[in-house]
Design an enzyme around this catalytic site. Structure first.
Site, PDB file in Angstrom:
ATOM      1  N   ASP A  30       0.817  -1.220   0.000  1.00 30.07           N
ATOM      2  CA  ASP A  30       0.000   0.000   0.000  1.00 30.07           C
ATOM      3  C   ASP A  30       0.850   1.269   0.000  1.00 30.07           C
ATOM      4  OD1 ASP A  30      -2.513  -1.218   0.002  1.00 30.07           O
ATOM      5  OD2 ASP A  30      -2.508  -1.464   2.177  1.00 30.07           O
ATOM      6  N   ARG A 110      -0.160   3.954  17.524  1.00 32.53           N
ATOM      7  CA  ARG A 110      -0.646   4.949  16.555  1.00 32.53           C
ATOM      8  C   ARG A 110      -0.426   6.397  16.999  1.00 32.53           C
ATOM      9  NH1 ARG A 110       0.317   1.517  12.872  1.00 32.53           N
ATOM     10  NH2 ARG A 110      -1.301  -0.021  12.441  1.00 32.53           N
ATOM     11  N   ASP A 139      -7.499   2.170  12.533  1.00 31.86           N
ATOM     12  CA  ASP A 139      -6.320   3.035  12.439  1.00 31.86           C
ATOM     13  C   ASP A 139      -6.617   4.383  11.798  1.00 31.86           C
ATOM     14  OD1 ASP A 139      -4.679   1.309  13.784  1.00 31.86           O
ATOM     15  OD2 ASP A 139      -4.160   0.182  11.984  1.00 31.86           O
ATOM     16  N   SER A 189      -2.228 -10.173   7.418  1.00 32.79           N
ATOM     17  CA  SER A 189      -1.786  -8.785   7.530  1.00 32.79           C
ATOM     18  C   SER A 189      -1.262  -8.615   8.963  1.00 32.79           C
ATOM     19  CB  SER A 189      -2.971  -7.857   7.270  1.00 32.79           C
ATOM     20  OG  SER A 189      -2.716  -6.601   7.846  1.00 32.79           O
TER      21      SER A 189
HETATM   22  N1  ARG Z   1      -7.564  -4.899  15.560  1.00 38.71           N
HETATM   23  C1  ARG Z   1      -6.371  -4.342  16.105  1.00 38.71           C
HETATM   24  C2  ARG Z   1      -6.514  -2.874  16.340  1.00 38.71           C
HETATM   25  O1  ARG Z   1      -7.351  -2.238  15.763  1.00 38.71           O
HETATM   26  C3  ARG Z   1      -5.142  -4.688  15.329  1.00 38.71           C
HETATM   27  C4  ARG Z   1      -5.021  -4.137  13.946  1.00 38.71           C
HETATM   28  C5  ARG Z   1      -3.783  -4.689  13.338  1.00 38.71           C
HETATM   29  N2  ARG Z   1      -3.554  -4.299  12.002  1.00 38.71           N
HETATM   30  C6  ARG Z   1      -3.062  -5.157  11.078  1.00 38.71           C
HETATM   31  N3  ARG Z   1      -2.792  -4.702   9.904  1.00 38.71           N
HETATM   32  N4  ARG Z   1      -2.866  -6.415  11.345  1.00 38.71           N
HETATM   33  O2  ARG Z   1      -5.787  -2.325  17.123  1.00 38.71           O
END
Ligand code: ARG
Length: 423
Positions: A30, A110, A139, A189
């Site tokens: 990405d 984040r 995110d 991912s």
């Molecule tokens: N669901 C979790 C969160 O929102 C983890 C997200 C992880 N992202 C990934 N690309 N695996 O904090």
């Protein structure tokens, strides 16, 4: 139609103001495609990659940015220590587990990305920041709103705004000769940092199927873990682990660590003992449920120890109120409200409660569990001379009689009046 033409149709008037943009760059599909498209649109791209304990090959990512994407300026910054000191430490004090389960590793990282995106954008006189989040996840909420809180910068989220699909990204990358790790299709991912590894997509999306073993990298299957336990003695000061002694099954010291190295080492040691596998049916901020898988060996061991120590030194009222606050704090972090006033106010409460959370906790790591087996603190509210049933108790049992009677006066009376037999 080329991907660039498709993207050009989607751009909004605000793009005319954007001459320079700082992109949170992981080097994955990405963000590589995003960097190239922004460049083609005539926007100068500055890339930023943060090391937060996920063992990134910062050099390789920088090389990719400069060599293949013609990026003139790239920032590679190791912020692992800051992540531990200002983010993970707060999570420990707050026993942070979203929905009682997820240590929030991704969510905690984040706001730190936000902080650096904004700092670099200001330094570079950029008008915008960009990131690779999708329109489905948490995110976007964490990063967009964090940037909005700290600045007036534009936020570009291309996957969401330009409607990029994975296959067209792959075609675009190969046309342009951009290096993308897509030789064998990885079903997962992954997002990882010092506090844990988050695994999504592929077979994990089918909750009626057990998670395949190849999803895990930091932990061994508990059934294959050593037959003898390993002990970790964690010394806490004001709610934070400051030293760790690692011992074999006979309590002989075999290793030790202090500060941030405790987390690094514990990820290894607890992981080897099968500790830290987490499966969660999670409620995303965007209303739907997802099945999420995590590996957080150090987080689980440390949080177990910390919670136990709190039980030893805090009063019942503090504990029950704090459990509510802990839950709320984890929810604020998960839902992207790191920069909210309430989160800041709760931090102050947390710090106040942690002033007495000092002492040692012995954690037994064994076949997937991290159980607390002993604790010691100068601030313990436990008093053996009061609690003991042996000789030497200073507790005057006679006082129990009047206390019991007065304590039960209302409800014993109420029972008689409402439900008792009249005699
Ligand atoms: N669901 C979790 C969160 O929102 C983890 C997200 C992880 N992202 C990934 N690309 N695996 O904090």
């Amino acid at each position: 139609m080329s991907l660039l033409d498709k993207v050009k149709q989607k751009i909004t008037p605000e793009y005319t103001e954007i001459k320079k943009c700082v992109l949170a760059f992981s080097g994955g599909l990405d963000t590589t495609v995003i960097a190239s498209l922004l460049h083609e649109m005539g926007i100068e791209v500055v890339t930023m990659t943060l090391e937060m304990g996920q063992h990134e090959d910062l050099k390789a990512i920088e090389q990719k940015a400069k060599e293949f994407l013609k990026i003139k300026k790239h920032y590679a910054i190791d912020v692992t220590k800051e992540f531990a000191t200002d983010y993970i430490s707060k999570a420990i004090k707050g026993n942070c587990l979203y929905e009682g389960t997820y240590p929030n590793a991704t969510a905690l990282g984040r706001p730190l990305i936000v902080k650096y995106l904004v700092e670099i954008a200001k330094k570079e006189n950029a008008q915008a920041v960009a990131h690779g989040s999708t329109g489905k996840g948490n995110d976007q909420i964490r990063i967009d709103n964090g940037v909005k809180a700290l600045s007036n910068l534009h936020v570009i989220v291309p996957v969401r705004e330009w409607g990029l699909f994975r296959d067209e990204e792959i075609d675009y990358a190969s046309e342009k000769g951009l290096p993308i790790p897509i030789t064998k299709k990885k079903p997962y991912s992954i997002d990882q940092n010092l506090w844990g590894r988050s695994i999504e997509c592929g077979p994990i999306e089918y909750p009626d199927q057990e998670v395949p073993e190849d999803a895990y990298e930091w932990t061994v299957n508990p059934t294959k873990a050593p037959d003898k336990p390993t002990y970790a003695e964690l010394e806490f000061e004001n709610g934070i682990p400051i030293t760790m002694k690692v011992m074999d099954e006979n309590k002989k010291e075999i290793d030790n660590a202090k500060g941030i190295d405790i987390i690094k080492k514990l990820n290894e040691i607890a992981g080897k003992n099968g500790v830290g596998r987490i499966e969660h049916m999670e409620d995303r901020v965007i209303g739907f449920k997802t099945r999420e898988v995590y590996e957080s060996p150090a987080a689980i061991a440390i949080l177990n120890a910390h919670k136990d120590l709190e039980k030893y030194v805090l009063s019942k009222d503090e504990l029950s109120f704090k459990a509510y606050v802990d839950n709320l704090w984890a929810d604020l972090v998960y839902t992207g409200k790191w920069y909210s006033p309430l989160k800041r106010q709760l931090d102050i409460f947390m710090d106040e409660t942690q002033k007495v959370v000092t002492g040692k906790v012995l954690v037994k790591l064994y076949k997937g569990s991290a159980s607390v087996v002993a604790r010691d603190s100068k601030n313990a509210l436990y008093n053996i001379n009061v609690a003991t049933y042996d000789k030497g108790s200073v507790f005057n049992q006679e006082e129990g009689r009047a206390f019991t009677k007065l304590y039960g006066l209302q409800y014993t009376t109420a029972y008689k009046i409402r439900y008792g037999e009249s005699d």
